[in-house]
Each structure stands twice: as C-alpha cells, then as structure tokens.
Motif scaffolding. Structure first.
Motif, PDB file in Angstrom:
ATOM      1  N   PHE A  58      61.054  -0.428  68.379  1.00 44.37           N
ATOM      2  CA  PHE A  58      61.142  -1.952  68.463  1.00 44.37           C
ATOM      3  C   PHE A  58      60.292  -2.762  67.440  1.00 44.37           C
ATOM      4  N   ILE A  59      61.121  -3.368  66.778  1.00 50.36           N
ATOM      5  CA  ILE A  59      60.203  -4.194  65.653  1.00 50.36           C
ATOM      6  C   ILE A  59      60.118  -5.628  65.678  1.00 50.36           C
ATOM      7  N   TYR A  60      59.105  -6.075  65.711  1.00 53.42           N
ATOM      8  CA  TYR A  60      58.841  -7.576  66.086  1.00 53.42           C
ATOM      9  C   TYR A  60      57.688  -8.308  64.847  1.00 53.42           C
ATOM     10  N   GLY A  61      58.038  -9.424  64.942  1.00 52.74           N
ATOM     11  CA  GLY A  61      56.923 -10.234  63.785  1.00 52.74           C
ATOM     12  C   GLY A  61      57.627 -11.456  63.566  1.00 52.74           C
ATOM     13  N   LEU A  62      57.277 -12.554  63.315  1.00 51.03           N
ATOM     14  CA  LEU A  62      57.398 -13.847  63.095  1.00 51.03           C
ATOM     15  C   LEU A  62      58.767 -13.744  61.922  1.00 51.03           C
ATOM     16  N   THR A  63      59.541 -14.976  61.644  1.00 49.15           N
ATOM     17  CA  THR A  63      60.585 -14.909  60.992  1.00 49.15           C
ATOM     18  C   THR A  63      60.144 -14.833  59.544  1.00 49.15           C
ATOM     19  N   GLY A 245      53.838 -17.873  56.882  1.00 50.84           N
ATOM     20  CA  GLY A 245      53.944 -16.875  55.964  1.00 50.84           C
ATOM     21  C   GLY A 245      55.562 -16.516  55.821  1.00 50.84           C
ATOM     22  N   ASP A 246      56.622 -17.345  55.767  1.00 54.63           N
ATOM     23  CA  ASP A 246      58.289 -16.987  55.986  1.00 54.63           C
ATOM     24  C   ASP A 246      58.614 -16.698  54.328  1.00 54.63           C
ATOM     25  N   CYS A 247      58.678 -15.565  54.215  1.00 54.63           N
ATOM     26  CA  CYS A 247      59.106 -15.107  52.896  1.00 54.63           C
ATOM     27  C   CYS A 247      60.687 -15.672  52.677  1.00 54.63           C
ATOM     28  N   ARG A 248      61.436 -15.521  53.452  1.00 56.41           N
ATOM     29  CA  ARG A 248      62.966 -16.052  53.571  1.00 56.41           C
ATOM     30  C   ARG A 248      62.903 -17.607  53.543  1.00 56.41           C
ATOM     31  N   LEU A 249      61.995 -18.275  54.061  1.00 51.72           N
ATOM     32  CA  LEU A 249      61.822 -19.643  53.590  1.00 51.72           C
ATOM     33  C   LEU A 249      61.608 -19.859  52.108  1.00 51.72           C
ATOM     34  N   ALA A 250      60.621 -18.979  51.674  1.00 52.75           N
ATOM     35  CA  ALA A 250      60.211 -19.167  50.153  1.00 52.75           C
ATOM     36  C   ALA A 250      61.564 -18.884  49.489  1.00 52.75           C
ATOM     37  N   LEU A 251      62.180 -18.126  49.649  1.00 54.74           N
ATOM     38  CA  LEU A 251      63.355 -17.731  48.840  1.00 54.74           C
ATOM     39  C   LEU A 251      64.200 -18.635  48.885  1.00 54.74           C
TER      40      LEU A 251
END
Length: 397
Positions: A58-63, A245-251
C-alpha cells in the motif's frame, strides 16, 4: 496563419527536442530523490525473481510525489531481470472507476474475453481466475488512485484480488494500491485492510531544490539547448513547492509554458510564459476537482454558488449554506447529511482552494464562518454543470 504554416512551425520547433519527455506518463531512466523509496519497493518485490509471491503493498503520499513513476520504474526493472516471468498490469482507477471496468482492464491484459458491459461481476471474476491460471507466473496488479474505486464501489475488487491466490495453483497475484488519500483505509473492510497493507510505503513531498533538479534533468531531455534558464526553472519549482511539492504540477507548468512559447514562435521560455501556463493549469485543475467530487460535496458547493450568484451583497454563513443544502437535497429526494459533516466539507473545499472560509466575530452574538467562492464563478459553473442532475434541477451552467 494557415494550417500548413502551423504544422511547419511545429515540425521545425525552436523549443522542443522531444516533447514526450515532459508528459506525465513518461518514466525516465533515472528517478532522482527517490532512492530510498526505490530500494524499499525493490526489496518488497524481489522475491518474485525466485518465483515467490511478493507481499501486497500500500503506497501513499500527496499528489506528484513520484508514487506512480517509482512503481512503474521498479516493476519494469524486475520484469527485465526476470525475463518476463514476472508481469504487471497498471490500472488507473480514476479512469476505470467501476469494479467492472477494473476487472475488464485486467482481463484485457490477460487476453481474457470480457465485453465492455453486461456480465455479472461473479462471471468476470470466474473468467479472470481461469485466465490467471493460464498465465503461469507472477502478476502484479497496480491499482493507481485506488481510493476512487473504493469510495464509489466498495472494496469487492480488492477483496477478490487479495484472496484470489487461494484459487490458483500455477499463478500468483500481488497487489499494489496507490493513493493520495491518507484516510483511504477507513473505507476498507478489516480483512482487505490487513491483506493490502502487508507492506506500506510513504512518499514525502519534494522540496524546491529537488524539484528544480528534476526539472533541469527533464529539460535537458525534452528541450533544445538554451531554451530555458535557471531563473525560469527556479520559478516553476517554487510554484510547485508551495503546492505540497507536487512534481507533476511542476512538469505540467513547464510543458504548458514550453507549448505557449512554441506557439508564439519564441526561442526561449520566459517567466511570462510560466505565468500564462500557471493560470491555464489552475483553471483546469479547479474544474477537474469539481467534476470528480462526491454528490454531497457538489451539493454544498452548488449551495454556495447559488447563494453567491443570487445574493452577491449578502454575507454567506455556514447556517445559510446548510439551509440551502437541505433545500437542494430535498429536491433530489435525498437524506441530508449532518451540519457537522457540512462543516467538514466546507473545510475540505477551503483546503483545495475552491472556496475561501474565514471565521469572523459577531460581537455578543458569537463567531461564525463566512464563505466565498475562491475561483472564478465560470469555473465552478463548468465543473458543476458536468453533473446533468445539478444542471437541470438548479439551473447551473
């Protein structure tokens, strides 16, 4: 500009070397700042190399914290090492948000014939067991954004997948559940919760320095030399760092800024391009968030929207919102939730930035929470109008 000129400009781009390398589903050969998570997941899945079923994870963390990228990266490496004796199937539960669709995706991967709709779930599960037996090996089923499935349809699919090994002799199944909802496990049956949570892995947010490094690496792959400078990358990283710290948003911002620069015929991405990209993405994010909200949350937002639209000069308090919400629920023939739950929903909408809620003092009358819409009204309209019930009954959109 003619269509031919547009196509020529794109084919002879001054900006892009390989645009694909900035897309969200691209998994690079290196995943910086996730070494610890890569090693931990690799250790959990390594028993598959000797034919032993790995533990469920089970993996969890923010978007945007790298959960999906790390999972695909490690599974890809294991599949290569095992010379395809270990297989995996990736299913996004936001796109496949019913039990039937999830099982149909798994069936398709196994070459099992399941129609788009029409079969009983029990029959689909029976066919899957037969397909898994024929597969003869270890298969890891990745359920990304699994909370979308469980909140909508319950945990029947998870129960099936975490128990299916009892019916198999020549194949073994492991499950990886990925979510950004830390309260997700509250929705699970105790047996499913213990089975899925054999191993747990938490992904922390990226900081601004890490995001800048990731952007620089991707820019080297995706963009032509000299197109983007450090100041632009720093700005994009800082914006995403403030958003947990949303890397997807940065990209996404860098890709959108690059697209805007490319369309304008510019040979460099500027901070102006970044500002334009950010505005476009924030607008789209608000609409997407609203579209995927549960019905009661939409009703609360619709209540706030209607009060804002019809009484622009009036202070919108939680009491007014609750009264309006009960009125809308009654029109739909629904049992309203409690006022306490409405307060929780208002807080949730405030956290994601759809509304602004602040507590004010009314002197001897005590304190109350005053609410206003935090995004353009047209975005709220667009999001709510995607629900045909709200659009028809309450004149939204």
């Amino acid at each position: 500009m003619s269509i031919e000129e547009i196509f020529h400009q794109y084919l002879d781009s001054k900006v892009f070397r390989d645009r694909e390398k900035l897309l969200p589903d691209y998994v690079p050969e290196e995943l910086p700042h996730r070494d610890e998570q890569i090693v931990t997941l690799a250790k959990v899945l390594a028993p598959a190399l000797t034919g032993s079923r790995p533990s469920n994870v089970f993996i969890y963390g923010l978007t945007g914290t790298g959960k999906t990228a790390v999972t695909k990266y490690v599974l890809r490496k294991i599949r290569e090492k095992a010379q395809h004796k270990v297989d995996y199937v990736y299913i996004n539960c936001r796109q496949n948000n019913t039990s039937y669709r999830v099982l149909a995706e798994l069936a398709k991967h196994l070459g099992v014939k399941v129609p788009f709709t029409g079969l009983a779930l029990g029959e689909v599960m029976k066919r899957l067991v037969q397909g898994l037996e024929r597969h003869r090996g270890i298969i890891v089923v990745v359920l990304d954004e699994v909370d979308n499935l469980v909140k909508r349809n319950g945990d029947d699919v998870l129960y099936f997948l975490t128990r299916v090994n009892e019916e198999l002799t020549s194949s073994k199944v492991s499950v990886i559940g990925i979510t950004n909802d830390l309260k997700f496990t509250e929705f699970l049956d105790a047996r499913v919760k213990s089975s899925l949570g054999e191993e747990e892995l938490v992904f922390p947010p990226y900081n601004a320095v890490q995001l800048e490094d990731i952007l620089r690496r991707r820019a080297r792959e995706a963009l032509k030399d000299g197109v983007v400078d450090d100041e632009v990358l720093k700005k994009v990283a800082a914006i995403a760092a403030r958003q947990n710290g949303d890397c997807r948003l940065a990209l996404d911002i860098l890709l959108k800024a690059a697209d805007i620069a490319d369309r304008e015929g510019a040979d460099k991405i500027t901070q102006v391009h970044v500002d334009k990209a950010r505005n476009e993405i924030e607008k789209n994010l608000a609409v997407d968030i609203i579209k995927t909200m549960p019905l009661h949350v939409k009703l609360v937002l619709a209540s706030i929207y209607l009060l804002s639209r019809d009484n622009s000069s009036r202070m919108i308090t939680t009491g007014l919102i609750y009264d309006k919400y009960k009125e809308l629920a009654s029109k739909l023939g629904m049992e309203p939730v409690t006022s306490r739950r409405i307060s929780d929903i208002i807080n949730e909408l405030d956290i994601v930035g759809i509304i602004n809620a602040r507590v004010i003092s009314l002197g001897r009358y005590g304190r109350t929470k005053v609410v206003s819409i935090g995004v353009p009204l047209k975005n709220v309209e667009e999001g709510l109008a995607s629900d045909s019930i709200l659009k028809t009954l309450f004149g939204i959109g």
